[in-house]
Design an enzyme around this catalytic site. Structure first.
Site, short mmCIF file in Angstrom:
data_model
loop_
_atom_site.label_atom_id
_atom_site.label_comp_id
_atom_site.label_asym_id
_atom_site.label_seq_id
_atom_site.Cartn_x
_atom_site.Cartn_y
_atom_site.Cartn_z
N GLY A 10 0.84 -1.21 0.00
CA GLY A 10 0.00 0.00 0.00
C GLY A 10 0.87 1.25 0.00
O GLY A 10 1.93 1.27 0.62
N GLU A 103 5.31 -5.88 5.42
CA GLU A 103 5.60 -7.29 5.71
C GLU A 103 5.66 -8.15 4.44
O GLU A 103 6.51 -9.04 4.34
CB GLU A 103 4.56 -7.87 6.68
N ASP A 127 0.61 0.91 9.19
CA ASP A 127 0.11 0.06 10.27
C ASP A 127 1.08 -0.05 11.45
O ASP A 127 0.68 -0.49 12.53
CB ASP A 127 -0.15 -1.37 9.75
N HIS A 271 -8.65 5.00 2.72
CA HIS A 271 -7.37 5.42 2.13
C HIS A 271 -7.01 6.88 2.41
O HIS A 271 -5.88 7.28 2.15
CB HIS A 271 -7.37 5.15 0.63
N ARG A 274 -3.85 7.18 4.23
CA ARG A 274 -2.57 6.95 3.56
C ARG A 274 -2.23 8.07 2.60
O ARG A 274 -1.17 8.05 1.97
CB ARG A 274 -2.63 5.66 2.74
O1 F6P Z 1 -0.80 -2.17 4.83
C1 F6P Z 1 -1.30 -0.91 4.70
C2 F6P Z 1 -2.81 -0.92 4.54
O2 F6P Z 1 -3.25 0.40 4.39
C3 F6P Z 1 -3.58 -1.64 5.64
O3 F6P Z 1 -3.81 -0.85 6.77
C4 F6P Z 1 -4.84 -2.00 4.94
O4 F6P Z 1 -5.44 -3.14 5.53
C5 F6P Z 1 -4.40 -2.31 3.56
O5 F6P Z 1 -3.18 -1.62 3.37
C6 F6P Z 1 -5.39 -1.94 2.50
O6 F6P Z 1 -4.87 -2.30 1.28
P1 F6P Z 1 -5.51 -1.92 -0.12
O7 F6P Z 1 -5.30 -0.45 -0.34
O8 F6P Z 1 -4.75 -2.74 -1.09
O9 F6P Z 1 -6.95 -2.27 -0.04
#
Ligand code: F6P
Length: 341
Positions: A10, A103, A127, A271, A274
């Protein structure tokens, strides 16, 4: 030395600051050259590159996302994946890789290193669930975004006498929920490490109304009820075998409304957590990780991840760093519980 850089998983505020740190020190101090691989492990698998020089990293420090693109491509999803990565490195003249990821990306990096690929890891995830480092960059930004959102939701909860359920990210670990929930005065915090009792959650809701305030419940997306106490849906799997989560906050919304008769609404921050510019702390941490990662490449010290220990950035074996998730310990959750209800 020619070094390939990739960002996987992500996207996360601070990725560009790492890339800038790597390139600025790598070119300026050591005279190395760089190439960017697009979209995480897809880049080296498919030999998809972009130029990465001083000009390419100008102005990117405060920008969210990643100039290299990202994906959840797993190089071990097909049997020839590792060989394709090696072949791309041979063709492009890349001597070493710097993989910036969480991870999954770093787990793949550790396996590739075990198969002889010279790689260095940089821990990234909002996370904050990577062991071996005190903090990952992106986490501080996510916590600040979530805290501001919860602060804002208090006014609607109180004006309308509603229960507000705020879902934050964290599928295996409740760090964002814990930090933002404590910072913003949540009435209950639900995290994956501690399956919740819906009866207790409803009791906290009523307790809160009894003191003339409206409750805010902060729930990590991976939180689950104690087995058999509430219906949960199963989602499909992604390339690394993770379940796509199915909205715990909307389940809670229905359940709390049904059990207490109180108007209940769910907000999923998703999102937004992020996105956008990194906090000063994340820019500082990400920049330092970039500087130390290129030092490790310069030293030929492969199979390591840079990690924050106190205020020092140190190198730890990748295998050790990705072996176990860092989850919220009991004693920290107990501190938060003091404020429940
Ligand atoms: O690992 C970062 C993260 O934002 C997690 O908190 C979340 O579960 C996941 O990625 C969501 O991923 P995606 O954007 O691929 O749905």
């Amino acid at each position: 030395m020619k070094i390939g850089v990739l960002t996987g998983g992500g996207d996360c505020p601070g990725l560009n600051a790492v890339i800038r740190g790597v390139v600025r020190k790598g070119v300026g101090l050591y005279g190395h050259s760089f190439v960017g691989f697009r979209d995480g492990w897809r880049g080296p698998l498919e030999n998809d590159t972009i130029p990465l020089d001083i000009a390419a990293v100008r102005g990117i420090l405060p920008r969210g996302g990643t100039i290299l693109g990202s994906s959840r491509t797993n190089p071990f999803a097909s049997a020839d994946g590792p060989a394709r990565v090696r072949e791309t490195m041979r063709r492009t003249g890349v001597d070493a890789l710097i993989a910036i990821g969480g991870e999954d990306t770093l787990g793949a990096a550790a396996r590739l290193h075990a198969e002889g690929v010279p790689v260095i890891g940089v821990p990234k995830t909002i996370d904050n669930d990577l062991s071996a480092t005190d903090y990952t960059f992106g986490f501080d930004t996510a916590v600040n975004i979530a805290t501001e959102a919860i602060d804002r939701l208090h006014t609607t909860a109180e004006s309308h006498h509603r229960v507000l359920v705020v879902e934050v990210m964290g599928r295996h670990a409740g760090w964002i929920a814990l930090h933002s929930g404590m910072a913003a005065g949540a009435n209950v915090i639900l995290i994956p490490e501690r399956p919740f009792d819906i009866d207790k959650v409803c009791a906290f809701v009523e307790q809160r109304f009894a003191t003339s305030y409206a409750p805010i419940i902060v729930v990590a997306e991976g939180a689950t009820p104690i087995a058999g106490t509430m219906m949960v849906k199963e989602g499909e799997l992604d390339a690394f075998g993770h379940v796509r989560l199915q909205g715990i906050s909307s389940l809670l919304e229905t359940e709390i409304r049904g059990r207490t008769g109180r108007e209940t609404r769910a907000t999923v921050l998703g999102h937004v957590q992020r996105g956008g510019t990194p906090t000063a702390f994340d820019r500082w941490l990400a920049t330092r990780f970039g500087l130390h990662a290129v030092d490790a490449a310069h030293d030929g010290d492969f199979g390591v991840m840079v990690a924050l220990h106190g205020t020092r950035v140190e190198r730890v074996p990748l295998a050790e760093a990705t072996g176990e998730l860092k989850t919220v310990p009991e004693h920290l959750y107990e501190e938060a519980e003091v404020f429940f209800g």
